[in-house]
Enzyme design. Structure first.
Site, PDB file in Angstrom:
ATOM      1  N   GLY A 156       0.861  -1.190   0.000  1.00 25.21           N
ATOM      2  CA  GLY A 156       0.000   0.000   0.000  1.00 25.21           C
ATOM      3  C   GLY A 156       0.894   1.236   0.000  1.00 25.21           C
ATOM      4  O   GLY A 156       2.076   1.178  -0.384  1.00 25.21           O
ATOM      5  N   ILE A 158       2.331   2.928   2.391  1.00 26.97           N
ATOM      6  CA  ILE A 158       3.546   2.899   3.225  1.00 26.97           C
ATOM      7  C   ILE A 158       4.590   1.978   2.589  1.00 26.97           C
ATOM      8  O   ILE A 158       5.775   2.320   2.519  1.00 26.97           O
ATOM      9  CB  ILE A 158       3.207   2.465   4.670  1.00 26.97           C
ATOM     10  CG1 ILE A 158       2.290   3.505   5.326  1.00 26.97           C
ATOM     11  CG2 ILE A 158       4.482   2.291   5.496  1.00 26.97           C
ATOM     12  CD1 ILE A 158       1.704   3.097   6.669  1.00 26.97           C
ATOM     13  N   ARG A 178      -1.863  -8.664  -2.253  1.00 31.46           N
ATOM     14  CA  ARG A 178      -2.986  -9.386  -2.876  1.00 31.46           C
ATOM     15  C   ARG A 178      -3.125  -8.979  -4.349  1.00 31.46           C
ATOM     16  O   ARG A 178      -3.224  -9.814  -5.224  1.00 31.46           O
ATOM     17  CB  ARG A 178      -4.268  -9.067  -2.105  1.00 31.46           C
ATOM     18  CG  ARG A 178      -5.359 -10.047  -2.394  1.00 31.46           C
ATOM     19  CD  ARG A 178      -6.606  -9.742  -1.599  1.00 31.46           C
ATOM     20  NE  ARG A 178      -6.357  -9.662  -0.165  1.00 31.46           N
ATOM     21  CZ  ARG A 178      -7.213  -9.123   0.710  1.00 31.46           C
ATOM     22  NH1 ARG A 178      -8.324  -8.598   0.308  1.00 31.46           N
ATOM     23  NH2 ARG A 178      -6.929  -9.100   2.001  1.00 31.46           N
ATOM     24  N   THR A 237       6.725  -2.637  11.196  1.00 33.12           N
ATOM     25  CA  THR A 237       6.150  -1.343  11.601  1.00 33.12           C
ATOM     26  C   THR A 237       4.634  -1.372  11.381  1.00 33.12           C
ATOM     27  O   THR A 237       3.990  -0.326  11.359  1.00 33.12           O
ATOM     28  CB  THR A 237       6.742  -0.178  10.770  1.00 33.12           C
ATOM     29  OG1 THR A 237       6.580  -0.484   9.375  1.00 33.12           O
ATOM     30  CG2 THR A 237       8.195   0.060  11.082  1.00 33.12           C
ATOM     31  N   ARG A 239       1.661  -4.192  12.519  1.00 34.20           N
ATOM     32  CA  ARG A 239       0.979  -4.527  13.768  1.00 34.20           C
ATOM     33  C   ARG A 239       1.666  -5.753  14.371  1.00 34.20           C
ATOM     34  O   ARG A 239       2.027  -6.693  13.645  1.00 34.20           O
ATOM     35  CB  ARG A 239      -0.503  -4.846  13.529  1.00 34.20           C
ATOM     36  CG  ARG A 239      -1.395  -3.632  13.308  1.00 34.20           C
ATOM     37  CD  ARG A 239      -1.560  -2.783  14.578  1.00 34.20           C
ATOM     38  NE  ARG A 239      -2.446  -1.656  14.383  1.00 34.20           N
ATOM     39  CZ  ARG A 239      -2.059  -0.428  14.014  1.00 34.20           C
ATOM     40  NH1 ARG A 239      -0.790  -0.154  13.801  1.00 34.20           N
ATOM     41  NH2 ARG A 239      -2.958   0.545  13.887  1.00 34.20           N
ATOM     42  N   GLU A 268       1.160  -5.610  22.800  1.00 34.13           N
ATOM     43  CA  GLU A 268       1.511  -4.237  23.126  1.00 34.13           C
ATOM     44  C   GLU A 268       0.661  -3.728  24.291  1.00 34.13           C
ATOM     45  O   GLU A 268      -0.545  -3.958  24.281  1.00 34.13           O
ATOM     46  CB  GLU A 268       1.227  -3.398  21.870  1.00 34.13           C
ATOM     47  CG  GLU A 268       2.195  -2.300  21.654  1.00 34.13           C
ATOM     48  CD  GLU A 268       2.041  -1.714  20.255  1.00 34.13           C
ATOM     49  OE1 GLU A 268       2.349  -2.413  19.281  1.00 34.13           O
ATOM     50  OE2 GLU A 268       1.595  -0.573  20.177  1.00 34.13           O
ATOM     51  N   HIS A 286       6.328   1.746  19.191  1.00 33.95           N
ATOM     52  CA  HIS A 286       5.252   2.138  18.270  1.00 33.95           C
ATOM     53  C   HIS A 286       5.338   3.627  17.905  1.00 33.95           C
ATOM     54  O   HIS A 286       4.426   4.414  18.188  1.00 33.95           O
ATOM     55  CB  HIS A 286       3.872   1.803  18.865  1.00 33.95           C
ATOM     56  CG  HIS A 286       2.811   1.608  17.811  1.00 33.95           C
ATOM     57  ND1 HIS A 286       1.762   0.726  17.943  1.00 33.95           N
ATOM     58  CD2 HIS A 286       2.633   2.202  16.607  1.00 33.95           C
ATOM     59  CE1 HIS A 286       0.989   0.786  16.858  1.00 33.95           C
ATOM     60  NE2 HIS A 286       1.501   1.676  16.045  1.00 33.95           N
ATOM     61  N   GLY A 288       5.874   4.753  14.697  1.00 37.13           N
ATOM     62  CA  GLY A 288       5.744   4.932  13.245  1.00 37.13           C
ATOM     63  C   GLY A 288       5.249   6.302  12.819  1.00 37.13           C
ATOM     64  O   GLY A 288       5.811   6.937  11.926  1.00 37.13           O
TER      65      GLY A 288
END
Ligand code: DGY
Length: 320
Positions: A156, A158, A178, A237, A239, A268, A286, A288
């Site tokens: 995507g 990122i 995908r 980065t 989940r 987390e 976390h 990012g």
């Protein structure tokens, strides 16, 4: 007509709050620790709109407490904290904040790749330990990125932004997604689509940039790790639960892969105790999207979603 009530369940940057105030009566939790459930539910009882952060869980119980709710605006691109089908079943719109955190997250992923391959965390720990050291020809040698292959899982925004950065460092790029990205983008990034098995088996660096879902839960498990090269680096980065953390510890201890760099964790904010003592892992909390500009843009986009919904033009970035 009474102004719509907007509840903000986590502390967000002020420009987001200011924008929300233009369309409704805003009640906002202003502390860094999580809002207690009784206080939250008390406010949800009369809420028309709610702005959530990624540590909020929007489940059936949350929705039961908010009988008038029309929109949940999450201040995050990931929305695995929200039961979207349950929201939609009740006619509640869900929105997220794509786009505005793309560069910040890709920057962090690139930083983690450099930290891992150049052993920067280890070097910093050495200096801070006070242990004696002196420059040496063979001291703390890492590996360069030029000519290495980056495998991006999830192409995507990122993933593409990371590919762009990696190309500037001389890396080649393969990706697993995908759907293929457009030929123009593949061409611009010199990126080739391949299946996950090939990506894992051939990449020097594997970066996880896919959303978390049932499908991607433990995508990187013991088997996947066993197919990676023993000199490979894993970067996450996205989940935490995309990686089986126990299997990762095992692979890092037994030399199944060379190192890992993690911004997110399976449970987390807990971090697997097996990771904490390892020198071949970089751990950051976390971060990012953690720049002032990005967090402000995220809060503002979430607020614009609420404004669009209340004013009738519709949210800017709905989750479908
Ligand atoms: C997101 O937006 O999903 C990020 O994880 C927040 O930093």
């Amino acid at each position: 007509m009474t102004a719509p009530k907007i509840v903000v369940t986590g502390r967000i940057p002020e420009p987001g709050i200011d924008l929300l105030k233009t369309v409704g009566e805003v009640w906002a939790w202003t502390q860094d620790e999580p809002i207690p459930h009784d206080i939250r539910n008390g406010q949800l009882a009369s809420a028309d709109a709610v702005v959530t952060i990624l540590t909020d869980t929007v489940d059936e119980a949350f929705l039961d407490a908010a009988p008038n709710l029309k929109i949940v605006a999450n201040v995050a691109v990931g929305y695995n904290n929200i039961n979207v089908p349950a929201c939609h079943a009740r006619g509640v719109t869900v929105t997220n904040t794509p786009g505005v955190l793309t560069d910040a997250t890709a920057d962090l992923a690139m930083g983690l790749i450099l930290m891992a391959t150049r052993r920067l965390g280890e070097g910093e720990r050495l200096i801070r330990s006070g242990a004696p050291w002196k420059w040496g020809m063979f001291m703390m040698l890492g590996s360069g990125l030029q000519g290495r292959q980056l495998g991006i899982v999830g192409m995507g925004g990122i993933g593409q932004a990371l590919a762009h950065r990696a190309r500037a460092f001389g890396m080649s790029v393969v990706y697993h997604n995908r759907n293929a990205v457009s030929a123009d983008i593949e061409h611009a990034l010199s990126a080739r689509r391949c299946d996950l098995d090939e990506l894992l088996a051939t990449s020097d660096v594997v970066s996880l940039n896919c959303p978390y879902s049932e499908e991607t839960h433990h995508l990187i498990n013991a088997w996947a790790l066993s197919t990676m090269r023993d000199d490979a680096v894993l970067v996450n980065t996205a989940r935490g639960p995309i990686v089986d953390e126990s299997a990762l510890v095992e692979a890092l201890v037994n030399g199944g892969i060379a190192c890992a760099a993690l911004d997110v964790f399976e449970h987390e904010p807990e971090v697997h105790p097996g990771l904490l003592g390892l020198d071949n892992v970089v751990l950051v909390p976390h971060l990012g999207s953690a720049t002032v500009e990005t967090r402000t843009a995220m809060a503002t986009l979430a607020a614009r979603n609420v404004v669009g919904h209340i004013e009738g033009s519709g949210p800017v970035t709905p989750v479908t």
